[in-house]
Structures are given as C-alpha cells and as structure tokens.
Design an enzyme around this catalytic site. Structure first.
Site, short mmCIF file in Angstrom:
data_model
loop_
_atom_site.label_atom_id
_atom_site.label_comp_id
_atom_site.label_asym_id
_atom_site.label_seq_id
_atom_site.Cartn_x
_atom_site.Cartn_y
_atom_site.Cartn_z
N HIS A 239 48.00 -18.77 33.38
CA HIS A 239 47.16 -18.63 34.53
C HIS A 239 46.93 -17.27 35.00
CE1 HIS A 239 45.61 -19.57 38.37
NE2 HIS A 239 45.58 -21.02 38.18
N ARG A 261 39.79 -18.01 42.71
CA ARG A 261 38.70 -17.51 42.20
C ARG A 261 37.54 -18.34 42.12
NH1 ARG A 261 39.68 -17.57 36.74
NH2 ARG A 261 41.24 -18.67 37.03
#
Ligand SMILES: Cc1cc2nc3c(=O)[nH]c(=O)nc-3n(C[C@H](O)[C@H](O)[C@H](O)COP(=O)(O)OP(=O)(O)OC[C@H]3O[C@@H](n4cnc5c(N)ncnc54)[C@H](O)[C@@H]3O)c2cc1C
Length: 578
Positions: A239, A261
């Site tokens: 991640h 994001r």
C-alpha cells in the site's frame, strides 16, 4: 505431553470476515451440525477485517455493472486472476452486501436519496466502494461478532493457535487440526470432518507492514507443509501510504487509506515536488503498485521526508472537509503528531495484502478433500494486484460460500476419518522444538528478516537481490532452528508464539522469494528491474509452488481465460465506449 481431544463436524480457523461468515452460513445450512470456530486472537478483536478502513467494492449503482467490476478486477490483476474466482467475487458481492445490511445489521453511509454511497478508489472505473466513514471494518466485524456470539451452537475457541493440518491415516483427506491453547499452553487436537482455513495470510515479514499483529502467514505455512499447491506467491501488495512516524512506534507502517488519494490527496517528495506525474499520467490515482514504486524510487533517490519517506498532503481540499470525511485517519495521524487535515504527513509503502495462497475452486474446496479455504489465505481472485475494496468483499463472499458448501460436502462424505497419529505426534514435537535449544535473541533475528524482505523481496526486485534473499533466508531459518527459548511455563508464553510466528514467516518468505525469482517479467505488485516488461498477456502464466520430499517444486501454469481474453472486454458497447 498429553493432547486434549475434541470432535466436531465443521472446524473454522480464523474469525475475520471469512471465518465469521462461514460460521453463520454453516449454521444456517446445517442446524444440527457441531460447528467449532477457533481463532488465534479474541473473537471480533483480531485479524484485518476489523481494520478495514476504505470500504467494500460492489456494483450496485445502475450506472455501474458486475461486468465492469469484473473487468477492473481482471485488468487490475494484470490478466493473472483465475476468472471463475474473480467472477464469483464480483457477482456474489452484490448479494453479500445486501446480506450485511439486511440480515447482519450493518449500516453503511448513504446518498441523500437513501442509496448506498460509493466512494472513489484508485484503479477503478466507477466509484463503487461502499463504506462506513473511513472505519468500515469495525462496523462489519462488530455486527458479525454479535451474530456469532448470539449463536450458542457455534463453539468458540479463542486464543487457540492452529499449528498443523493433520491428515487421515490413509493420507487421502484431512482428519483435523492441532492447536496450542495459548492461555493454558497445552495441546489440543480437534478432529473434524471439514475444515475451513481462514487465517488471513498477512505479509508481516516486511520492515513496513499493515496487517494485525496476530497474523504471521500460519495458514499458508501449514498448507505448504501439508503438501498443498500455492499460487501467485510472489504477489505481495504494498500500500503506498503507510504512516511513517519513526522507528520506535508500531504505528509506523499502519495504513492511511486509499480514499485519501481517491479524494484528491497529493504526494510530495522531500523537495516538496508533486512527483507522481513523473511516473504515471494518472498521478496519485494510479494503482497501488504504480504509486508504491513511484514513492520507492523517490526514496532510493534520497528525496525524502525526515523519516525517509514522502509526504501526503490533503489541506488543498479544505481542512474542514478532510476532517469530516476522514475522521478516523485524522485522529490516527494526530495521535502520532501529524496534522492530516491541514498539514503534511510522512508516508512510506507498506506490505499490506497477500495475493498468493492456496489454490482453490470457486466453491472454496482445495486439493485436500475436506479442506476448504477462504479470505486472504486463498489465491487466484486478484492475480497480480488486489483492487482496494476487493479484500473484504473477497473474505465475506467466499467465507459465506464455504459456510454453504461444507455442510453439503458432509452429506456426501459422512463420518470422521482415522487420524494419522504419527503426523500428529511429530507436529506436537515440532512445536516444542525451541524449548530444547539454548535460549537466544529472537528480536535480532526478526529484525534481520524484516530488513531482508524489505530490501531484496520488496517493492522492486532483481535476480541478484533474490539470490541474496534466498541464501539469507536459509541462514535466518537455520539460526532460528538453533535459537531456543527458556524452558518455563507454556501458558501465555508469548516468546514461544514469537518463535512460532517467525518460523511461519521464514517458511513462507522462502516461497515468496522463489516465486519472485521464477517470474521473469513484471506484473502488478511484482516488479523486476531486470525484467521490467509484462510479457505476452495472451500466454500469461501463474507460478505454483508445492513442498515435496525433494524440496520446493515450482512450475509455471497457464492462465485460462474462461470469461474474457486479453484485448477483449465483457462490457457492452455503451460501457466500453465510456
Ligand atoms: C489496515 C488495513 C486496512 C484494510 N482496508 C481494506 C479496505 O478498505 N477494503 C478492503 O477490501 N480490504 C481492506 N483490507 C484488507 C482486508 O482487511 C483483508 O483482505 C480481509 O479482511 C481478510 O479477511 P480474512 O477473513 O481472510 O482474514 P482476517 O480478517 O485477517 O482474519 C484472520 C483470522 O485468522 C486468525 N488466525 C491467524 N493465524 C491463526 C492461527 N494460526 N490459528 C488460528 N487462527 C489464526 C486471526 O486471529 C484472525 O481471527 C485492509 C487491511 C488492513 C490491514
């Protein structure tokens, strides 16, 4: 040492989304069956499903479709997924999310018109990630846990660590599982007609990692030792945004969710340059592997934040909005001295999810009759990359399927099987190995493993690094086997469990490194700097490893494109044109 014995019809290992769903479905399908749920931690308090932040992928919106979710999964997985498994995942997710709300009692965030809100997640062509704020897993696991506790018919064995899958005497099927009761330090053998492996993988052998501390790849290590085939073992997902709060805290490595994001967060390097444009036109919304590699390249180039990572910045989206939308993340960052809503937070790629695992069928059966697998221990659904939001969908969809299938399997396969007592005794002996050795320093060994995996089998790989890793892992394992622990009380002996954790991690790390060496191309989470091209998609292969009497055997197996071939799409003309 004496072994306590218990008999059950269905034995479920693990109490994450997969294990709890399996227990509920198995009980519903076969009311008079004896069902036992055994878990290393406390029921409802352990595993990664509880840690799910972002949410659950499901195609519910009329503008979306199961076909579109499927294509995102296949393309995200770089054409390596088993398409039957991927199709089962995306199609059954619709039913499972309705079950979570209407039967289990979850309540997810809604749009003003009352429909379920879907948030944006990277790598997907539709905003389909259903969620409860940014702490979705707590909602799912709390409600599942209440349902399971409310069923006295499901026996619960908490703080029971599964040690080994024990075959029948004739070797044709599983006969049960050996445990250590962590509280008492005693051995317990649970004889079972069907067993579900749902211990949740968990690549915790990397310097930076997100999974819960109770996970150490035990299930996959047990399956390896039982001779079962494992696939996609090179596929470790990093991640991109693990919290980086310095070396002294366990908070380092814990994940800051993808929605940051997705919502428009920026990544800046130590020179305050928004660097993702140098790597991918999709910038921060590129898939996890691409963003992780972008960050890793900045780190290698030395353009870092004070703790050696990069920054995530959300403040341009409005600190008030960020604080409202990402309350859990903002609180977590504040606890570590960072202001996520208004300032900069240091982040680093962190090992998050394991796409590899046991080879299985869409009904969750495995190569060993009587053994089923679901959740992160299983493989093939995601191929080279798991989409954010497909993890919890995977564990709940296939956990439920396993709960439906096991009772049906028992009807066709009546009776318990005769246990292979020699294997059982050998496994009891194996677990006590460290008590026979001179006590040593486990912590230094663990640190060595964490660094080796991060440096040589991590975000990017090459032949020299993988060779170094394979030698290094052999040495670490040999050192572990000669490192003992004080021969004292076995009750709640956490040093013993650290030792056992390390052994599972060493065994599976070796397979990860071997599979990474075998794959001489770059797909999704697996990136070889010496073989950066993806290779021909139409002749895609997946790696398969099994333990034999002559050591680890690895082969390349062709991917079967049962639903769609590279270059094709399942989407209708309208969708495809969009
Ligand atoms: C921080 C974080 C955030 C995440 N966010 C998302 C997200 O937003 N969306 C998404 O889709 N996915 C997300 N994931 C991934 C997702 O959590 C997992 O893919 C999924 O929950 C795994 O479910 P599981 O049931 O297979 O395993 P888990 O939920 O991890 O449960 C494993 C269980 O097995 C038990 N166990 C382990 N070893 C043994 C043993 N030897 N004996 C007995 N029991 C054992 C554990 O104690 C635990 O009860 C996230 C993961 C993390 C770590």
């Amino acid at each position: 040492m004496t072994i306590e014995r218990l008999r059950t019809d269905i034995l479920i290992l693990g109490s994450g989304g997969a294990g709890l769903f399996a227990a509920l479905h198995a009980q519903r399908a076969g009311q008079d069956l004896d069902i036992t749920l055994a878990t290393k931690g406390l029921l409802g308090k352990c595993g990664c499903t509880r840690m799910v932040q972002g949410g659950y992928n499901v195609a519910l919106n009329p503008g979306d479709s199961v076909e579109r979710h499927f294509m995102d999964t296949i393309e995200g997985g770089k054409w390596l997924p088993n398409q039957e498994l991927a199709w089962t995942l995306v199609s059954k997710a619709v039913e499972r999310v309705r079950e979570l709300e209407n039967e289990i009692g979850c309540f997810f965030d809604r749009n003003p018109d009352g429909t379920l809100h879907g948030k944006a997640f990277a790598g997907q062509t539709f905003d389909r990630t259903v969620h409860k704020g940014d702490l979705t897993g707590i909602e799912i696991i709390n409600r599942l846990m209440e349902q399971v506790w409310a069923r006295p018919g499901v026996r619960k064995l908490e703080e029971h660590r599964a040690l080994a899958l024990i075959p029948s005497r004739d070797g044709t099927a599983i006969a049960g599982v050996l445990f250590v009761d962590i509280r008492k330090g005693t051995f317990r053998f649970v004889e079972a007609r069907a067993v579900l492996l749902a211990t949740g993988g968990g690549p915790t052998m990397y310097r930076y990692h997100t999974p819960s501390g109770d996970k150490s790849m035990d299930g996959i290590a047990m399956a390896l030792r039982a001779g079962l085939p494992l696939r996609d073992m090179e596929m470790v997902q990093f991640h991109p945004t693990g919290l980086l709060a310095g070396p002294e805290t366990r908070m380092t490595g814990t994940v800051l969710e993808e929605g940051l994001r997705g919502a428009g967060g920026h990544l800046l390097n130590g020179d305050m340059h928004r660097f993702m444009g140098d790597y991918d036109p999709k910038l921060e919304r590129a898939t996890r592997d691409v963003v992780s590699r972008g960050i890793y390249a900045e780190m290698k180039a030395g353009r870092t934040s004070p703790n050696g990572g990069v920054y995530i910045k959300m403040s341009h989206l409005g600190p008030k909005d960020v604080a409202k939308k990402f309350k859990g993340m903002v609180d977590r960052c504040r606890d570590c001295g960072f202001d996520l809503a208004g300032g900069l937070v240091e982040v680093v790629p962190t090992a998050h999810y394991f796409m590899g695992g046991l080879v299985c069928n869409a009904d969750t059966s495995t190569a060993m009759p009587g053994l089923f697998v679901a959740g992160e221990d299983a493989s093939g659904m995601h191929g080279a990359n798991r989409l954010g939001g497909n993890g919890v969908a995977n564990s709940t969809v296939f956990g439920g399927i396993a709960g439906d299938m096991m009772p049906a399997w028992l009807v066709r396969n009546p009776g318990h099987r005769t246990v292979n007592e020699e294997v059982l005794q050998a496994e009891v002996d194996r677990a006590q190995h460290p008590f026979r050795k001179k006590p040593g320093d486990l912590n230094t060994l663990r640190e060595k493993l964490l660094d080796l995996m991060w440096e040589d089998v991590g975000v990017t790989r090459d032949e020299a690094g993988l060779d170094r890793a394979l030698t290094g892992l052999e040495n670490i394992e040999a050192e572990l086997l000669s490192t003992g622990i004080p021969d004292g009380d076995k009750a709640f002996n956490l040093t013993w469990h650290d030792w056992l954790n390390l052994r599972s991690q060493c065994e599976t790390s070796r397979v990860i490194a071997l599979a990474a060496k075998q794959r001489r191309n770059s797909r999704g989470a697996h990136f070889r700097t010496d073989y950066p091209e993806p290779g021909d998609l139409a002749t895609s292969c997946f790696t398969m490893v099994r333990q034999t009497a002559d050591g680890l055997k690895i082969t390349d197996e062709p991917v079967r494109f049962t639903h769609v071939k590279p270059g094709e799409t399942l989407l209708g003309v309208k969708d495809a044109a969009e």
